[in-house]
Design an enzyme around this catalytic site. Structure first.
Site, mmCIF file in Angstrom:
data_model
loop_
_atom_site.group_PDB
_atom_site.id
_atom_site.type_symbol
_atom_site.label_atom_id
_atom_site.label_comp_id
_atom_site.label_asym_id
_atom_site.label_seq_id
_atom_site.Cartn_x
_atom_site.Cartn_y
_atom_site.Cartn_z
ATOM 1 N N GLY A 184 -73.057 28.275 -36.847
ATOM 2 C CA GLY A 184 -72.680 28.050 -35.447
ATOM 3 C C GLY A 184 -73.318 26.830 -34.823
ATOM 4 O O GLY A 184 -72.665 26.074 -34.096
ATOM 5 N N GLY A 187 -73.650 32.879 -42.283
ATOM 6 C CA GLY A 187 -74.398 33.790 -43.153
ATOM 7 C C GLY A 187 -73.718 34.012 -44.488
ATOM 8 O O GLY A 187 -74.357 33.996 -45.545
ATOM 9 N N ARG A 216 -62.518 30.726 -35.697
ATOM 10 C CA ARG A 216 -62.287 31.887 -36.562
ATOM 11 C C ARG A 216 -60.894 32.492 -36.350
ATOM 12 O O ARG A 216 -60.248 32.916 -37.300
ATOM 13 C CB ARG A 216 -63.338 32.965 -36.275
ATOM 14 C CG ARG A 216 -64.686 32.636 -36.837
ATOM 15 C CD ARG A 216 -65.727 33.663 -36.472
ATOM 16 N NE ARG A 216 -66.938 33.444 -37.251
ATOM 17 C CZ ARG A 216 -68.040 34.134 -37.134
ATOM 18 N NH1 ARG A 216 -68.104 35.105 -36.242
ATOM 19 N NH2 ARG A 216 -69.088 33.882 -37.885
ATOM 20 N N LYS A 267 -85.038 29.025 -40.088
ATOM 21 C CA LYS A 267 -85.445 29.964 -41.148
ATOM 22 C C LYS A 267 -85.334 29.352 -42.527
ATOM 23 O O LYS A 267 -84.264 28.923 -42.943
ATOM 24 C CB LYS A 267 -84.575 31.224 -41.090
ATOM 25 C CG LYS A 267 -84.999 32.203 -40.023
ATOM 26 C CD LYS A 267 -84.249 33.508 -40.208
ATOM 27 C CE LYS A 267 -84.735 34.555 -39.212
ATOM 28 N NZ LYS A 267 -84.025 35.822 -39.382
#
Length: 403
Positions: free
Chosen positions: A361, A384, A39, A203
């Site tokens: 990640g 996300g 990042r 998820k």
């Protein structure tokens, strides 16, 4: 949509102070050594452009979840040395984000100088879309630059409210521009065919809408990890004690997808076999079974050999690949083969000319396990935010720049 958004190329920063919202929320160990600097590295070109033009820079970021309470654990101070080395210049630090002390330090900045402020989340107002906090932050710069793709899906003050105080003088940095461009390739089906999307992770709720959005332009959708078990269950299979996210809506939405896209279900590929375990630990007893007949008391923790073969075969014929989420509990070495095989397969086909975009990640961590993260076309800096984009939604931080 990228055409509507101003970028840092639309401004000359000479004698101007750029307030840059970066995402330096990087993983660190107990010695404050950075475990993955992707990042930060991707934000360096934005910072360098402004320095080159003799502008001044104020950097704002968050780290972790301190919930409005200042603490040494979440301080950004450890970044000073790393940033100074990367940028080959002194990076100054201020232990506040707002107030007279910060204003004084900003006013003392000379052209080409950089000031890093303390963790935004030391102020509870950052996560509350607080107008006063945004106003105080807005005093620190002439031009607002958002280069924090990893946080652009959040309704936080520095992302959605702060830009309102800059009128026309707001834009995105190079990192954000790249992320939007590459994601648009997928969202509009512009990639070379065959287009393959691989979704994994535990998820399913965060990814169901994505399936609905990408099913119309994908050639193959591969589903692995915890995401696959609700599909198997709805088809009448027995998934034993495999972890399934508790969410009543999931079954209803999945049934709707099965009905609505009956003629397209052949593009959704589920694992055929799985490595099952009698407990959730690396040393558990294991066996390989068909995914739809997992005995009670056993749980699927990785995709099996024939599933690996099938998924890799599809990847190897693809020209455009997007991957988000592991296909097993890859942090346990005995259940990492599936995810590591996928990582290698995507890296190999990229070297042969395919375009690959990997986010999240865990997916990036598995690429690093195999030393093939540098072989991927683009590593997304926001798992996300990437998922929200794939639902074909304009992200709140991007909306704030356009408005």
């Amino acid at each position: 949509m990228i055409e509507e958004i101003k970028t840092i190329n639309d401004f000359n920063f000479k004698d101007q102070t750029a307030l840059i919202r970066v995402d330096f929320n990087v993983p660190i160990n107990k010695y404050y050594e950075i475990m993955d600097d992707t990042r930060i590295r991707y934000s360096i070109p934005t910072i360098k452009k402004i320095i080159y033009e003799k502008g001044k820079i104020v950097l704002i970021s968050h780290l972790g979840r301190p919930k409005g309470i200042p603490s040494k654990i979440y301080s950004l101070k450890f970044l000073i040395r790393y940033l100074s080395e990367q940028l080959k210049t002194t990076v100054n630090f201020c232990e506040n984000c707002i107030g007279q002390n910060v204003l004084n330090k900003v006013s003392e900045l000379k052209n080409g100088e950089i000031l890093l402020l303390e963790n935004l989340r030391f102020y509870k107002e950052e996560e509350e879309e607080n107008m006063n906090f945004a106003y105080e932050l807005s005093k620190l710069g002439d031009i607002y630059v958002n280069d924090a793709f990893g946080a652009v899906h959040r309704f936080h003050t520095s992302i959605t409210i702060l830009p309102k105080f800059f009128g026309e003088k707001k834009c995105i940095g190079f990192l954000m521009k790249k992320e939007i461009q590459y994601l648009n390739q997928f969202l509009h089906g512009k990639g070379k065919r065959p287009i393959t999307v691989l979704l994994g992770g535990a998820k399913i709720s965060s990814k169901i809408e994505i399936i609905e959005n990408i099913i119309n332009f994908s050639d193959h959708i591969l589903i692995g990890g915890g995401m696959s078990y609700p599909f198997i269950k709805i088809k009448g299979g027995n998934v034993g004690s495999s972890l399934i996210e508790k969410n009543r809506n999931i079954e209803m939405i999945l049934k709707k997808i099965f009905q609505k896209y009956q003629n397209k279900m052949n593009i959704i590929h589920l694992p055929k076999d799985v490595v099952i375990a009698d407990s959730f630990k690396n040393e558990a007893n294991t066996k390989i079974v068909s995914i739809d007949s997992i005995p009670n008391g056993w749980m699927g923790l990785d995709i099996g050999p024939s599933s690996i073969k099938n998924f890799c075969k599809i990847i190897e014929k693809s020209k455009t690949i997007l991957w988000n989420g592991p296909v097993g509990v890859f942090e346990f070495s005995n259940f990492s083969l599936g995810t590591r095989s996928i990582a290698k397969s995507i890296a190999n086909i990229t070297e042969k000319g395919a375009f690959s975009l990997v986010g999240g990640g865990d997916s990036i961590a598995s690429l690093k396990m195999e030393n093939c993260e540098k072989k991927i076309s683009y590593l997304s800096t926001g798992g996300g935010a990437m998922l929200e984009s794939l639902k074909n939604k304009t992200l709140p931080g991007i909306n704030a720049i356009i408005q």
